[in-house]
Design a protein around this motif. Structure first.
Motif, PDB file in Angstrom:
ATOM      1  N   ALA A 246       7.643  -7.443  22.041  1.00 30.44           N
ATOM      2  CA  ALA A 246       8.855  -7.424  23.088  1.00 30.44           C
ATOM      3  C   ALA A 246       9.922  -6.706  22.459  1.00 30.44           C
ATOM      4  O   ALA A 246      10.628  -5.826  23.113  1.00 30.44           O
ATOM      5  CB  ALA A 246       9.094  -8.802  23.674  1.00 30.44           C
TER       6      ALA A 246
ATOM      7  N   VAL B 263      11.652  -2.840  23.572  1.00 37.46           N
ATOM      8  CA  VAL B 263      12.727  -2.445  24.065  1.00 37.46           C
ATOM      9  C   VAL B 263      13.517  -1.637  23.037  1.00 37.46           C
ATOM     10  O   VAL B 263      14.183  -0.637  23.402  1.00 37.46           O
ATOM     11  CB  VAL B 263      13.621  -3.902  23.797  1.00 37.46           C
TER      12      VAL B 263
ATOM     13  N   GLN C 190      11.939   2.050  24.008  1.00 39.60           N
ATOM     14  CA  GLN C 190      12.507   2.583  25.114  1.00 39.60           C
ATOM     15  C   GLN C 190      13.735   3.277  25.077  1.00 39.60           C
ATOM     16  O   GLN C 190      14.282   4.006  25.598  1.00 39.60           O
ATOM     17  CB  GLN C 190      12.281   1.422  26.202  1.00 39.60           C
ATOM     18  N   PHE C 191      14.772   2.416  24.335  1.00 34.81           N
ATOM     19  CA  PHE C 191      16.153   2.874  24.115  1.00 34.81           C
ATOM     20  C   PHE C 191      16.005   4.181  23.398  1.00 34.81           C
ATOM     21  O   PHE C 191      16.828   5.195  23.819  1.00 34.81           O
ATOM     22  CB  PHE C 191      17.047   1.790  23.392  1.00 34.81           C
TER      23      PHE C 191
ATOM     24  N   LEU D  93      21.409  -2.063  23.580  1.00 32.37           N
ATOM     25  CA  LEU D  93      19.944  -2.393  23.247  1.00 32.37           C
ATOM     26  C   LEU D  93      19.949  -3.999  23.345  1.00 32.37           C
ATOM     27  O   LEU D  93      18.830  -4.696  23.483  1.00 32.37           O
ATOM     28  CB  LEU D  93      19.629  -1.733  21.870  1.00 32.37           C
TER      29      LEU D  93
ATOM     30  N   SER E 230      20.029  -5.624  26.300  1.00 34.34           N
ATOM     31  CA  SER E 230      19.085  -5.618  27.122  1.00 34.34           C
ATOM     32  C   SER E 230      17.722  -6.225  26.753  1.00 34.34           C
ATOM     33  O   SER E 230      17.007  -6.820  27.602  1.00 34.34           O
ATOM     34  CB  SER E 230      18.538  -3.939  26.988  1.00 34.34           C
ATOM     35  N   PHE E 231      17.600  -6.392  25.403  1.00 37.06           N
ATOM     36  CA  PHE E 231      16.409  -7.384  24.891  1.00 37.06           C
ATOM     37  C   PHE E 231      16.789  -8.868  25.304  1.00 37.06           C
ATOM     38  O   PHE E 231      15.758  -9.387  25.803  1.00 37.06           O
ATOM     39  CB  PHE E 231      16.663  -7.213  23.367  1.00 37.06           C
TER      40      PHE E 231
ATOM     41  N   SER F  75      16.160  -8.899  29.130  1.00 37.54           N
ATOM     42  CA  SER F  75      14.568  -8.893  29.382  1.00 37.54           C
ATOM     43  C   SER F  75      13.864 -10.214  28.946  1.00 37.54           C
ATOM     44  O   SER F  75      12.988 -10.485  29.794  1.00 37.54           O
ATOM     45  CB  SER F  75      14.039  -7.623  28.596  1.00 37.54           C
TER      46      SER F  75
ATOM     47  N   GLU G 116       7.355  -6.242  34.503  1.00 33.17           N
ATOM     48  CA  GLU G 116       7.628  -5.000  34.144  1.00 33.17           C
ATOM     49  C   GLU G 116       8.197  -4.250  35.174  1.00 33.17           C
ATOM     50  O   GLU G 116       9.104  -3.460  35.163  1.00 33.17           O
ATOM     51  CB  GLU G 116       6.497  -4.146  33.791  1.00 33.17           C
TER      52      GLU G 116
ATOM     53  N   ASN H 227      12.022  -5.188  35.115  1.00 33.99           N
ATOM     54  CA  ASN H 227      12.597  -4.778  33.663  1.00 33.99           C
ATOM     55  C   ASN H 227      12.757  -5.835  32.710  1.00 33.99           C
ATOM     56  O   ASN H 227      13.789  -6.072  32.055  1.00 33.99           O
ATOM     57  CB  ASN H 227      13.922  -4.363  34.288  1.00 33.99           C
TER      58      ASN H 227
ATOM     59  N   SER I 106      10.497  -8.531  29.984  1.00 37.01           N
ATOM     60  CA  SER I 106       9.270  -8.135  28.873  1.00 37.01           C
ATOM     61  C   SER I 106       7.951  -8.756  29.519  1.00 37.01           C
ATOM     62  O   SER I 106       7.914  -9.994  29.587  1.00 37.01           O
ATOM     63  CB  SER I 106       9.765  -8.925  27.749  1.00 37.01           C
TER      64      SER I 106
END
Length: 555
Positions: A155, A159, A162-163, A179, A182-183, A186, A230, A233, A235
């Motif tokens: 996971a 992330v 993708q970033f 980042l 976002s983690f 997620s 997914e 958005n 994990s």
């Protein structure tokens, strides 16, 4: 049609490779990589392009779900420091050192592309660890750490990847603050998705008692959870793990037939998917090597350097951090044992499915139409990392564990303790069973301790025949009392499974044996003859009843 043929070849090849691995005492998943590479050499076989977007959704959810079912919420609560330290901290440290090394070694690579490479090779594969460790008696303490790390580190790596790819495509810098945010978002969304969908399935299962339909629902769940997560958005990895843990948390002691069916189904499905997945890894590695125009030797040397840097980083992180995050677990252990465990966990950090899928998903060009920076070199580095951490480590892992003298003897002792608890619960249920004649109770206590030896031919024929005749008198009472005691034993094992300090895998072994004993009891014919009469004061079917010492052979 070519894809169908390939899947059939890999599926049947798995059967062959498993047999070879057993004979040679080598982990068969690593051998499957060689088989996949050999398949790519077949003359006339067209190069089959596998959509990278399908690799993770097809293979990762069921394998993660199966692995997570062998753990428990209690284990994760007790190991939350380890999970954060390894699944997040070690992933971040690995990304950092790989990024720095790649910027030094790979010509033309940008910072964001180097970060993407670090994210690809950072997460060890829990499927590879689980499959390879099956060929050795690895202590559960070590295996649990590797599993806990592997179930969540994908996971964090996804992330970051993708970033980094998005920044490379846009030609911008990676925003580490965004980042991190976002983690966290997620992960929180993934927990919600996993809990909600597992709850929804439990509600749905109330409408059917068909074991086949219920088992099918469990097979569909990991795919549904992953795709929904997914889509929002979140994990998918964390969502699948949460769903698996939640379903096992609500396991019912009465669902014997369903549990036996699911265990058998998951064993077959795990082997098939693992075999095909590792075969595809070998196939893709071969195709990647054949289709590149880069300096293969230079790229592979760079990959080997990066692999060495990763191993050193992992060893240093584990050696320095394992004692700090859980000092109580290290008490009573010698420095030599501590060092041996660190070495095994370092060598057990095998990369696999996620690393390959992320590498294959790299775009060919950026948003402005220019080639993705050092894409071919990145793929070559990934090939070298997989060869080092999957093939070399996988093939030598059993020998290393045996050489260091690490065994799982203590885990057998824990199974014995759980089995003893099950037996005590069984005897307690017998003791408090209502309306049981004392002479029946005493006779069954004595006969349950003697039955196995007598019916196995250890006594004289006449003694065995006499035992059967005596037990015929109370056959109906015996079956109902045994059913009650087995139910109590199963419930006790499920309680133990959720307790701190209890190995879920050990509890599952005892529970499986109790389930098999229950299934044998439910057969129309068994090792004892049926009788038509029931003692006058014995409760009717459906009332409490059972047999003494039902869990005795589990101890």
């Amino acid at each position: 049609m070519e894809m169908m043929i390939l899947l059939i070849v890999l599926g049947m090849g798995t059967v062959l490779v498993v047999g070879v691995g057993d004979r040679l005492r080598l982990p068969w998943p690593a051998l499957m990589v060689f088989l996949g590479a050999a398949v790519a050499l077949i003359p006339g076989l067209e190069v089959i392009e596998i959509d990278p977007d399908l690799i993770l959704p097809l293979f990762l959810p069921p394998l993660l779900f199966a692995t997570a079912q062998r753990t428990s919420w209690t284990m994760f609560r007790s190991r939350w420091r380890t999970i954060l330290f390894l699944a997040v901290g070690l992933v971040g440290a690995t990304v950092a050192v790989v990024t720095a090394t790649a910027l030094w070694l790979i010509p033309g690579i940008t910072l964001s592309a180097a970060i993407a490479l670090g994210a690809m090779v950072a997460p060890p594969d829990p499927v590879a660890v689980e499959a390879v460790s099956g060929s050795v008696s690895l202590p559960r303490r070590i295996l649990q750490v590797l599993q806990s790390e592997g179930l969540f580190n994908d996971a964090a790596a996804l992330v970051v990847f993708q970033f980094a790819v998005a920044a490379t495509m846009e030609g911008s810098r990676v925003d580490f603050g965004q980042l991190l945010l976002s983690f966290v978002v997620s992960a929180v969304l993934a927990v919600v998705v996993g809990l909600v969908l597992s709850l929804g399935l439990r509600v749905l299962l109330r409408f059917t008692q068909n074991s086949v339909a219920r088992s099918m629902a469990h097979l569909v769940l990991p795919f549904a959870v992953y795709l929904v997560a997914e889509h929002v958005n979140a994990s998918g990895v964390i969502a699948v793990v949460v769903a698996a843990l939640e379903m096992r948390q609500h396991d019912d002691a009465e669902q014997v037939e369903e549990r036996l069916m699911q265990n058998a189904t998951w064993e077959v499905l795990e082997m098939l998917i693992t075999g095909v997945a590792f075969g595809l890894i070998g196939l893709e590695l071969r195709i990647t090597l054949m289709g590149t125009d880069a300096n293969i030797v230079q790229a592979i040397v760079g990959g080997l350097v990066i692999s060495a840097v990763m191993l050193v980083t992992r060893f240093a992180w584990l050696f320095a951090g394992t004692y700090l995050i859980d000092p109580r677990a290290q008490r009573g252990r010698s420095f030599a044992d501590y060092l041996k465990g660190t070495v095994v966990m370092t060598w057990g950090g095998m990369r696999g499915l996620a690393t390959l899928a992320l590498a294959l998903s790299l775009p060919y060009t950026t948003d402005d139409g220019s080639p993705f920076p050092a894409r071919t070199s990145i793929l070559m580095v990934v090939v070298a990392v997989l060869a080092t951490t999957l093939l070399a480590a996988g093939l030598t892992f059993p020998a290393l564990v045996n050489r260091l003298g690490l065994t799982g003897a203590k885990e057998h002792a824990q199974e014995a303790r759980i089995a003893a608890r099950a037996r005590r619960a069984s005897l307690s249920a017998l003791k408090h069973a209502p309306d049981v004649p004392e002479e029946v109770r005493e006779e069954l206590r004595k006969r349950m301790h003697q039955l196995e030896g007598r019916l196995a031919g250890e006594d004289e024929e006449g003694q065995r025949t006499g035992a059967i005749k005596q037990l015929q008198q109370y056959r109906g009472a015996f079956r109902q009392m045994q059913a009650l005691s087995l139910k109590a034993a199963r419930a006790e094992v499920l309680r133990a499974r959720s307790e701190r300090g209890v190995d879920p895998a050990a509890a599952d072994q005892v529970l499986h044996r109790l389930d098999l004993q229950t299934a044998l009891l439910d057969q129309p014919t068994g090792m004892l003859p049926l009788v038509r009469e029931r003692p006058e004061n014995w409760p009717q079917p459906g009332a409490a009843g059972g047999g003494a010492g039902a869990a005795r052979e589990q101890d």
